[in-house]
Motif scaffolding. Structure first.
Motif, PDB file in Angstrom:
ATOM      1  N   ILE A 284      -8.446 -37.384  27.353  1.00  0.00           N
ATOM      2  CA  ILE A 284      -9.706 -37.438  26.603  1.00  0.00           C
ATOM      3  C   ILE A 284     -10.374 -36.065  26.590  1.00  0.00           C
ATOM      4  O   ILE A 284     -10.872 -35.613  25.547  1.00  0.00           O
ATOM      5  CB  ILE A 284     -10.637 -38.501  27.206  1.00  0.00           C
ATOM      6  CG1 ILE A 284     -10.061 -39.904  26.981  1.00  0.00           C
ATOM      7  CG2 ILE A 284     -12.039 -38.411  26.604  1.00  0.00           C
ATOM      8  CD1 ILE A 284     -10.735 -40.992  27.791  1.00  0.00           C
ATOM      9  N   ARG A 286      -9.040 -33.119  26.759  1.00  0.00           N
ATOM     10  CA  ARG A 286      -8.385 -32.137  25.887  1.00  0.00           C
ATOM     11  C   ARG A 286      -8.221 -32.641  24.463  1.00  0.00           C
ATOM     12  O   ARG A 286      -7.583 -31.988  23.631  1.00  0.00           O
ATOM     13  CB  ARG A 286      -7.052 -31.701  26.467  1.00  0.00           C
ATOM     14  CG  ARG A 286      -5.968 -32.745  26.565  1.00  0.00           C
ATOM     15  CD  ARG A 286      -4.677 -32.106  27.082  1.00  0.00           C
ATOM     16  NE  ARG A 286      -3.567 -33.020  27.104  1.00  0.00           N
ATOM     17  CZ  ARG A 286      -3.169 -33.700  28.175  1.00  0.00           C
ATOM     18  NH1 ARG A 286      -3.819 -33.542  29.320  1.00  0.00           N
ATOM     19  NH2 ARG A 286      -2.137 -34.517  28.104  1.00  0.00           N
ATOM     20  N   LYS A 287      -8.755 -33.830  24.209  1.00  0.00           N
ATOM     21  CA  LYS A 287      -8.874 -34.391  22.858  1.00  0.00           C
ATOM     22  C   LYS A 287      -7.534 -34.644  22.173  1.00  0.00           C
ATOM     23  O   LYS A 287      -7.370 -34.397  20.983  1.00  0.00           O
ATOM     24  CB  LYS A 287      -9.765 -33.493  21.987  1.00  0.00           C
ATOM     25  CG  LYS A 287     -11.176 -33.336  22.533  1.00  0.00           C
ATOM     26  CD  LYS A 287     -12.032 -32.463  21.647  1.00  0.00           C
ATOM     27  CE  LYS A 287     -13.442 -32.341  22.227  1.00  0.00           C
ATOM     28  NZ  LYS A 287     -14.323 -31.486  21.369  1.00  0.00           N
ATOM     29  N   GLY A 288      -6.611 -35.161  22.917  1.00  0.00           N
ATOM     30  CA  GLY A 288      -5.375 -35.582  22.273  1.00  0.00           C
ATOM     31  C   GLY A 288      -4.128 -35.006  22.908  1.00  0.00           C
ATOM     32  O   GLY A 288      -4.203 -34.262  23.881  1.00  0.00           O
ATOM     33  N   ASP A 290      -3.265 -38.448  20.246  1.00  0.00           N
ATOM     34  CA  ASP A 290      -3.536 -39.873  20.326  1.00  0.00           C
ATOM     35  C   ASP A 290      -2.364 -40.633  20.934  1.00  0.00           C
ATOM     36  O   ASP A 290      -1.195 -40.351  20.623  1.00  0.00           O
ATOM     37  CB  ASP A 290      -3.819 -40.456  18.937  1.00  0.00           C
ATOM     38  CG  ASP A 290      -5.146 -39.978  18.353  1.00  0.00           C
ATOM     39  OD1 ASP A 290      -5.936 -39.358  19.085  1.00  0.00           O
ATOM     40  OD2 ASP A 290      -5.383 -40.231  17.164  1.00  0.00           O
ATOM     41  N   GLY A 318     -11.749 -42.029  22.203  1.00  0.00           N
ATOM     42  CA  GLY A 318     -11.154 -40.756  21.833  1.00  0.00           C
ATOM     43  C   GLY A 318      -9.676 -40.935  21.528  1.00  0.00           C
ATOM     44  O   GLY A 318      -9.302 -41.845  20.773  1.00  0.00           O
ATOM     45  N   PRO A 319      -8.810 -40.113  22.129  1.00  0.00           N
ATOM     46  CA  PRO A 319      -7.379 -40.200  21.817  1.00  0.00           C
ATOM     47  C   PRO A 319      -6.672 -41.382  22.480  1.00  0.00           C
ATOM     48  O   PRO A 319      -5.519 -41.662  22.158  1.00  0.00           O
ATOM     49  CB  PRO A 319      -6.825 -38.879  22.353  1.00  0.00           C
ATOM     50  CG  PRO A 319      -7.751 -38.532  23.475  1.00  0.00           C
ATOM     51  CD  PRO A 319      -9.110 -38.996  23.028  1.00  0.00           C
TER      52      PRO A 319
END
Length: 360
Positions: A284, A286-288, A290, A318-319
Protein backbone atom coordinates in the motif's frame (compact mmCIF):
# COMPACT_ATOMS: atom_id res chain seq x y z
CA UNK A 1 -10.91 -42.77 4.76
CA UNK A 2 -8.22 -40.07 4.75
CA UNK A 3 -8.43 -36.36 5.40
CA UNK A 4 -7.93 -35.66 1.73
CA UNK A 5 -10.58 -38.03 0.45
CA UNK A 6 -13.05 -36.45 2.86
CA UNK A 7 -11.91 -32.99 1.81
CA UNK A 8 -11.21 -32.19 5.47
CA UNK A 9 -8.35 -30.15 6.87
CA UNK A 10 -8.03 -28.03 9.98
CA UNK A 11 -6.48 -24.68 10.74
CA UNK A 12 -3.04 -24.97 12.26
CA UNK A 13 -4.18 -24.13 15.78
CA UNK A 14 -6.87 -26.78 15.63
CA UNK A 15 -4.58 -29.26 13.89
CA UNK A 16 -1.93 -29.15 16.58
CA UNK A 17 -4.43 -29.70 19.36
CA UNK A 18 -6.04 -32.59 17.57
CA UNK A 19 -3.02 -34.39 16.11
CA UNK A 20 -2.89 -37.06 18.82
CA UNK A 21 -6.62 -37.58 18.53
CA UNK A 22 -6.37 -38.00 14.77
CA UNK A 23 -3.62 -40.59 15.06
CA UNK A 24 -5.73 -42.48 17.57
CA UNK A 25 -8.62 -42.46 15.15
CA UNK A 26 -6.23 -43.66 12.45
CA UNK A 27 -5.25 -46.66 14.55
CA UNK A 28 -8.92 -47.54 15.03
CA UNK A 29 -9.47 -47.27 11.29
CA UNK A 30 -6.51 -49.54 10.65
CA UNK A 31 -7.90 -52.15 13.00
CA UNK A 32 -11.33 -51.94 11.42
CA UNK A 33 -10.24 -52.03 7.81
CA UNK A 34 -7.14 -54.18 8.14
CA UNK A 35 -6.08 -53.35 4.65
CA UNK A 36 -4.78 -49.81 4.41
CA UNK A 37 -1.88 -47.87 5.89
CA UNK A 38 -2.61 -44.60 7.68
CA UNK A 39 -2.65 -41.99 6.35
CA UNK A 40 -3.64 -43.23 2.90
CA UNK A 41 -4.63 -40.58 0.40
CA UNK A 42 -7.28 -42.34 -1.65
CA UNK A 43 -7.37 -40.03 -4.65
CA UNK A 44 -6.83 -42.50 -7.40
CA UNK A 45 -10.38 -43.83 -7.78
CA UNK A 46 -9.06 -46.85 -9.67
CA UNK A 47 -7.45 -44.59 -12.26
CA UNK A 48 -3.84 -44.50 -11.07
CA UNK A 49 -1.48 -45.46 -13.85
CA UNK A 50 1.88 -44.31 -12.59
CA UNK A 51 3.88 -46.56 -14.88
CA UNK A 52 2.88 -44.47 -17.90
CA UNK A 53 4.73 -41.33 -18.89
CA UNK A 54 2.82 -38.28 -20.04
CA UNK A 55 3.98 -35.14 -21.82
CA UNK A 56 2.22 -31.79 -21.84
CA UNK A 57 3.69 -28.56 -23.10
CA UNK A 58 6.63 -30.00 -24.97
CA UNK A 59 4.45 -32.20 -27.14
CA UNK A 60 1.69 -29.66 -27.64
CA UNK A 61 4.05 -26.85 -28.62
CA UNK A 62 6.35 -28.94 -30.74
CA UNK A 63 9.28 -27.74 -28.65
CA UNK A 64 10.56 -31.18 -27.75
CA UNK A 65 11.39 -29.76 -24.35
CA UNK A 66 13.98 -27.44 -25.83
CA UNK A 67 11.91 -24.30 -26.04
CA UNK A 68 11.46 -24.51 -29.80
CA UNK A 69 8.45 -23.47 -31.82
CA UNK A 70 7.03 -19.97 -32.09
CA UNK A 71 4.29 -18.23 -30.20
CA UNK A 72 1.37 -16.51 -31.88
CA UNK A 73 2.14 -13.49 -29.71
CA UNK A 74 5.75 -13.76 -28.55
CA UNK A 75 5.35 -10.65 -26.41
CA UNK A 76 2.83 -12.51 -24.24
CA UNK A 77 3.59 -16.21 -24.60
CA UNK A 78 6.55 -18.11 -23.23
CA UNK A 79 7.04 -21.38 -25.05
CA UNK A 80 8.31 -24.33 -22.95
CA UNK A 81 11.89 -23.64 -22.01
CA UNK A 82 12.88 -27.17 -20.99
CA UNK A 83 14.37 -29.32 -19.72
CA UNK A 84 11.53 -31.76 -20.14
CA UNK A 85 10.30 -33.33 -16.92
CA UNK A 86 9.38 -36.99 -16.80
CA UNK A 87 5.79 -36.85 -15.60
CA UNK A 88 4.06 -40.09 -14.69
CA UNK A 89 0.31 -40.51 -14.93
CA UNK A 90 -1.34 -40.09 -11.54
CA UNK A 91 -4.96 -40.27 -12.67
CA UNK A 92 -7.16 -39.72 -15.69
CA UNK A 93 -10.29 -37.60 -15.62
CA UNK A 94 -13.52 -38.50 -17.43
CA UNK A 95 -12.93 -35.74 -19.99
CA UNK A 96 -9.69 -37.41 -21.07
CA UNK A 97 -7.32 -35.01 -19.31
CA UNK A 98 -4.52 -36.34 -17.16
CA UNK A 99 -2.95 -35.45 -13.85
CA UNK A 100 0.77 -36.17 -13.87
CA UNK A 101 3.36 -36.28 -11.12
CA UNK A 102 7.09 -35.71 -10.99
CA UNK A 103 9.70 -35.61 -8.25
CA UNK A 104 11.41 -32.25 -8.59
CA UNK A 105 14.76 -31.31 -7.14
CA UNK A 106 14.41 -27.56 -6.90
CA UNK A 107 17.44 -25.84 -8.46
CA UNK A 108 16.80 -22.68 -6.45
CA UNK A 109 15.69 -24.09 -3.09
CA UNK A 110 17.63 -27.35 -3.06
CA UNK A 111 14.48 -29.07 -1.78
CA UNK A 112 13.25 -32.28 -3.43
CA UNK A 113 9.54 -33.03 -3.46
CA UNK A 114 6.61 -34.09 -5.58
CA UNK A 115 4.63 -31.82 -7.88
CA UNK A 116 1.38 -32.83 -9.56
CA UNK A 117 0.29 -31.03 -12.72
CA UNK A 118 -2.86 -30.85 -14.82
CA UNK A 119 -3.77 -29.20 -18.12
CA UNK A 120 -7.34 -28.50 -19.29
CA UNK A 121 -8.67 -29.77 -22.61
CA UNK A 122 -8.27 -26.34 -24.19
CA UNK A 123 -4.52 -26.69 -23.85
CA UNK A 124 -4.39 -29.35 -26.57
CA UNK A 125 -6.88 -27.64 -28.90
CA UNK A 126 -5.29 -26.56 -32.21
CA UNK A 127 -6.58 -22.99 -31.96
CA UNK A 128 -4.54 -22.47 -28.79
CA UNK A 129 -1.47 -24.37 -29.98
CA UNK A 130 0.75 -21.29 -29.90
CA UNK A 131 -0.78 -19.48 -26.95
CA UNK A 132 0.29 -19.31 -23.35
CA UNK A 133 -2.05 -20.39 -20.54
CA UNK A 134 -2.53 -19.03 -17.02
CA UNK A 135 -1.09 -21.04 -14.14
CA UNK A 136 -2.63 -21.59 -10.72
CA UNK A 137 -0.45 -23.00 -7.94
CA UNK A 138 -2.87 -24.96 -5.73
CA UNK A 139 -1.79 -25.53 -2.11
CA UNK A 140 -3.37 -27.88 0.44
CA UNK A 141 -3.99 -27.36 4.11
CA UNK A 142 -2.73 -29.57 6.91
CA UNK A 143 0.78 -30.90 6.63
CA UNK A 144 0.60 -30.94 2.84
CA UNK A 145 3.06 -33.83 2.82
CA UNK A 146 3.70 -36.33 1.31
CA UNK A 147 0.64 -35.55 -0.82
CA UNK A 148 -1.19 -32.50 -2.09
CA UNK A 149 -4.85 -33.46 -1.79
CA UNK A 150 -5.90 -31.26 -4.73
CA UNK A 151 -4.22 -33.74 -7.10
CA UNK A 152 -6.98 -36.30 -6.66
CA UNK A 153 -10.30 -36.53 -8.46
CA UNK A 154 -12.54 -36.65 -5.38
CA UNK A 155 -12.43 -32.93 -4.51
CA UNK A 156 -13.10 -32.13 -8.18
CA UNK A 157 -10.82 -29.10 -8.49
CA UNK A 158 -9.76 -30.09 -12.00
CA UNK A 159 -13.32 -31.01 -12.99
CA UNK A 160 -14.58 -27.68 -11.66
CA UNK A 161 -12.05 -25.67 -13.65
CA UNK A 162 -12.82 -27.77 -16.73
CA UNK A 163 -16.56 -27.18 -16.42
CA UNK A 164 -16.42 -23.48 -15.58
CA UNK A 165 -13.85 -22.73 -18.29
CA UNK A 166 -16.08 -24.40 -20.88
CA UNK A 167 -18.95 -22.23 -19.62
CA UNK A 168 -16.86 -19.05 -19.78
CA UNK A 169 -16.93 -18.59 -15.99
CA UNK A 170 -13.24 -19.34 -15.41
CA UNK A 171 -10.01 -19.17 -17.29
CA UNK A 172 -8.66 -22.59 -18.34
CA UNK A 173 -5.94 -22.68 -15.71
CA UNK A 174 -2.97 -25.01 -15.76
CA UNK A 175 -2.61 -26.45 -12.26
CA UNK A 176 0.60 -26.98 -10.31
CA UNK A 177 0.01 -28.88 -7.07
CA UNK A 178 3.24 -29.21 -5.05
CA UNK A 179 3.80 -30.57 -1.57
CA UNK A 180 3.52 -27.73 0.93
CA UNK A 181 5.95 -28.86 3.63
CA UNK A 182 9.10 -31.03 3.65
CA UNK A 183 7.68 -33.39 6.28
CA UNK A 184 4.64 -33.95 8.48
CA UNK A 185 6.36 -32.80 11.67
CA UNK A 186 6.24 -29.00 11.35
CA UNK A 187 4.64 -26.20 9.39
CA UNK A 188 6.98 -23.98 7.43
CA UNK A 189 4.56 -21.16 6.50
CA UNK A 190 5.54 -21.46 2.83
CA UNK A 191 8.68 -19.55 3.78
CA UNK A 192 12.45 -19.68 3.86
CA UNK A 193 12.83 -20.03 7.62
CA UNK A 194 16.53 -19.70 8.53
CA UNK A 195 18.19 -23.07 8.90
CA UNK A 196 15.24 -24.93 7.37
CA UNK A 197 14.35 -26.18 3.85
CA UNK A 198 13.58 -23.19 1.65
CA UNK A 199 9.89 -23.80 1.09
CA UNK A 200 9.22 -20.20 0.08
CA UNK A 201 11.71 -20.46 -2.76
CA UNK A 202 10.33 -23.90 -3.66
CA UNK A 203 6.76 -22.55 -4.02
CA UNK A 204 7.50 -19.23 -5.69
CA UNK A 205 10.47 -20.09 -7.92
CA UNK A 206 11.07 -23.81 -8.43
CA UNK A 207 7.45 -24.81 -8.98
CA UNK A 208 6.68 -21.91 -11.38
CA UNK A 209 9.91 -22.63 -13.25
CA UNK A 210 8.84 -26.27 -13.63
CA UNK A 211 5.64 -25.04 -15.29
CA UNK A 212 7.56 -22.69 -17.57
CA UNK A 213 9.88 -25.50 -18.57
CA UNK A 214 7.07 -27.85 -19.60
CA UNK A 215 4.08 -25.73 -20.61
CA UNK A 216 3.18 -22.74 -22.73
CA UNK A 217 2.71 -20.03 -20.13
CA UNK A 218 2.10 -16.30 -20.03
CA UNK A 219 5.07 -14.03 -19.50
CA UNK A 220 3.33 -11.42 -17.40
CA UNK A 221 2.08 -11.71 -13.84
CA UNK A 222 -1.45 -11.51 -15.28
CA UNK A 223 -1.15 -15.24 -15.96
CA UNK A 224 -0.03 -16.37 -12.49
CA UNK A 225 -2.11 -17.04 -9.38
CA UNK A 226 -2.25 -19.07 -6.19
CA UNK A 227 -5.08 -20.80 -4.43
CA UNK A 228 -4.91 -22.55 -1.12
CA UNK A 229 -6.81 -23.64 1.94
CA UNK A 230 -5.91 -23.11 5.60
CA UNK A 231 -2.10 -23.15 5.86
CA UNK A 232 -1.97 -23.32 2.06
CA UNK A 233 -4.21 -20.25 1.94
CA UNK A 234 -1.72 -18.43 4.13
CA UNK A 235 1.18 -19.46 1.91
CA UNK A 236 -0.61 -18.33 -1.25
CA UNK A 237 -1.68 -15.03 0.32
CA UNK A 238 1.86 -14.36 1.52
CA UNK A 239 3.37 -15.25 -1.88
CA UNK A 240 1.16 -12.83 -3.82
CA UNK A 241 1.73 -9.98 -1.36
CA UNK A 242 5.48 -10.62 -1.22
CA UNK A 243 5.97 -11.01 -4.97
CA UNK A 244 3.29 -8.90 -6.68
CA UNK A 245 5.60 -8.52 -9.67
CA UNK A 246 5.28 -12.28 -10.31
CA UNK A 247 1.77 -13.19 -9.14
CA UNK A 248 -1.45 -11.23 -9.49
CA UNK A 249 -4.19 -13.03 -7.60
CA UNK A 250 -4.97 -15.57 -4.89
CA UNK A 251 -7.98 -17.48 -3.64
CA UNK A 252 -7.25 -17.78 0.08
CA UNK A 253 -9.74 -20.16 1.70
CA UNK A 254 -10.01 -20.34 5.48
CA UNK A 255 -6.48 -18.99 5.72
CA UNK A 256 -4.20 -18.24 8.59
CA UNK A 257 -3.35 -14.53 8.41
CA UNK A 258 -0.01 -14.27 10.24
CA UNK A 259 2.98 -16.63 10.49
CA UNK A 260 2.74 -19.12 13.35
CA UNK A 261 5.31 -21.83 12.73
CA UNK A 262 7.28 -22.62 15.91
CA UNK A 263 10.38 -22.77 13.70
CA UNK A 264 10.43 -18.95 13.59
CA UNK A 265 11.65 -18.86 17.21
CA UNK A 266 14.69 -16.59 17.38
CA UNK A 267 14.12 -15.17 13.89
CA UNK A 268 11.65 -12.35 14.54
CA UNK A 269 12.82 -10.09 11.72
CA UNK A 270 12.60 -12.88 9.14
CA UNK A 271 9.17 -13.84 10.46
CA UNK A 272 7.87 -10.30 10.04
CA UNK A 273 9.28 -10.21 6.51
CA UNK A 274 6.87 -13.08 5.77
CA UNK A 275 3.85 -11.58 7.53
CA UNK A 276 0.98 -10.79 5.11
CA UNK A 277 -0.08 -7.82 7.24
CA UNK A 278 3.37 -6.24 7.00
CA UNK A 279 3.63 -7.10 3.31
CA UNK A 280 0.23 -5.52 2.62
CA UNK A 281 1.29 -2.36 4.45
CA UNK A 282 4.42 -2.10 2.31
CA UNK A 283 2.49 -2.73 -0.91
CA UNK A 284 0.00 0.00 0.00
CA UNK A 285 2.82 2.41 0.88
CA UNK A 286 4.51 1.97 -2.47
CA UNK A 287 1.16 2.13 -4.26
CA UNK A 288 1.21 -1.08 -6.19
CA UNK A 289 1.12 -3.06 -8.27
CA UNK A 290 -2.48 -4.17 -7.74
CA UNK A 291 -3.12 -7.65 -6.39
CA UNK A 292 -6.46 -9.41 -6.05
CA UNK A 293 -7.25 -11.40 -2.93
CA UNK A 294 -10.39 -13.52 -2.80
CA UNK A 295 -10.99 -14.68 0.76
CA UNK A 296 -13.33 -17.65 1.14
CA UNK A 297 -14.63 -18.51 4.58
CA UNK A 298 -17.40 -20.91 5.56
CA UNK A 299 -20.06 -19.44 7.83
CA UNK A 300 -19.25 -22.20 10.34
CA UNK A 301 -15.61 -21.04 10.59
CA UNK A 302 -16.25 -18.75 13.52
CA UNK A 303 -12.62 -18.25 14.45
CA UNK A 304 -11.45 -17.55 10.89
CA UNK A 305 -14.15 -15.07 9.81
CA UNK A 306 -13.12 -12.26 12.21
CA UNK A 307 -9.50 -12.52 11.09
CA UNK A 308 -10.43 -12.19 7.43
CA UNK A 309 -12.77 -9.28 8.23
CA UNK A 310 -10.00 -7.53 10.17
CA UNK A 311 -7.47 -7.96 7.36
CA UNK A 312 -9.88 -6.55 4.79
CA UNK A 313 -10.79 -3.60 7.02
CA UNK A 314 -7.16 -2.68 7.68
CA UNK A 315 -5.42 -3.57 4.42
CA UNK A 316 -8.10 -4.03 1.76
CA UNK A 317 -7.59 -0.72 0.03
CA UNK A 318 -5.35 0.91 -2.54
CA UNK A 319 -3.51 -1.77 -4.53
CA UNK A 320 -4.72 -4.59 -2.24
CA UNK A 321 -8.05 -5.46 -3.85
CA UNK A 322 -9.98 -7.79 -1.59
CA UNK A 323 -13.26 -9.65 -1.55
CA UNK A 324 -14.78 -11.92 1.09
CA UNK A 325 -17.05 -14.77 0.06
CA UNK A 326 -19.04 -16.25 2.92
CA UNK A 327 -19.95 -19.83 2.04
CA UNK A 328 -23.35 -20.64 3.58
CA UNK A 329 -23.06 -23.66 5.87
CA UNK A 330 -19.43 -24.08 4.89
CA UNK A 331 -16.86 -25.46 7.28
CA UNK A 332 -13.09 -25.55 7.37
CA UNK A 333 -12.87 -28.15 4.62
CA UNK A 334 -11.82 -28.37 1.01
CA UNK A 335 -15.22 -29.36 -0.35
CA UNK A 336 -16.74 -26.15 1.02
CA UNK A 337 -13.98 -24.16 -0.67
CA UNK A 338 -14.54 -25.85 -4.03
CA UNK A 339 -18.19 -24.83 -3.72
CA UNK A 340 -17.09 -21.24 -3.17
CA UNK A 341 -14.80 -21.36 -6.17
CA UNK A 342 -17.64 -22.81 -8.23
CA UNK A 343 -20.13 -20.17 -7.14
CA UNK A 344 -17.93 -17.16 -7.87
CA UNK A 345 -14.32 -17.45 -6.69
CA UNK A 346 -12.80 -18.62 -9.96
CA UNK A 347 -14.91 -16.18 -11.93
CA UNK A 348 -13.81 -13.26 -9.75
CA UNK A 349 -10.07 -13.79 -10.10
CA UNK A 350 -10.42 -14.77 -13.78
CA UNK A 351 -11.90 -11.34 -14.47
CA UNK A 352 -8.62 -9.77 -13.33
CA UNK A 353 -6.27 -12.13 -15.13
CA UNK A 354 -5.30 -13.06 -18.67
CA UNK A 355 -6.26 -16.20 -20.58
CA UNK A 356 -5.10 -17.92 -23.75
CA UNK A 357 -5.59 -16.34 -27.16
CA UNK A 358 -6.83 -18.31 -30.15
CA UNK A 359 -4.58 -18.24 -33.20
CA UNK A 360 -7.28 -16.80 -35.31
Amino acid sequence: MSHASRGVHRSRGHRRASRAKRWAIGIVVLAALGAVAWPVINHFNGQSDQSDQVTYGQQASGSGGNGGGSAANPAKTLMPTGPQAHFRVQNRLPDGTTTGVVTLKGPKSGFTGKVWVWAPKQYSEPKYARSGFPVMVALPGGEGFPYNYWMGTDLKLQATIAKLSQEGRSLPFLLAMPVLNPNDKNYYDGSDIPGQPKMGTWLTEDVPNLMKANFRTLKSRDGWAFMGSSSGGFSGLKAVLKYPDRFKAVIASGPDIVPDSPLWAGYGAAEQANNPEILAQKLIARKGPDVFVDFQVGTLERTVMPKADKFIAQYGHGPVKTRLLRIPGGGHDAKSYVKGMTDSGLQWISAHMEGPTADG
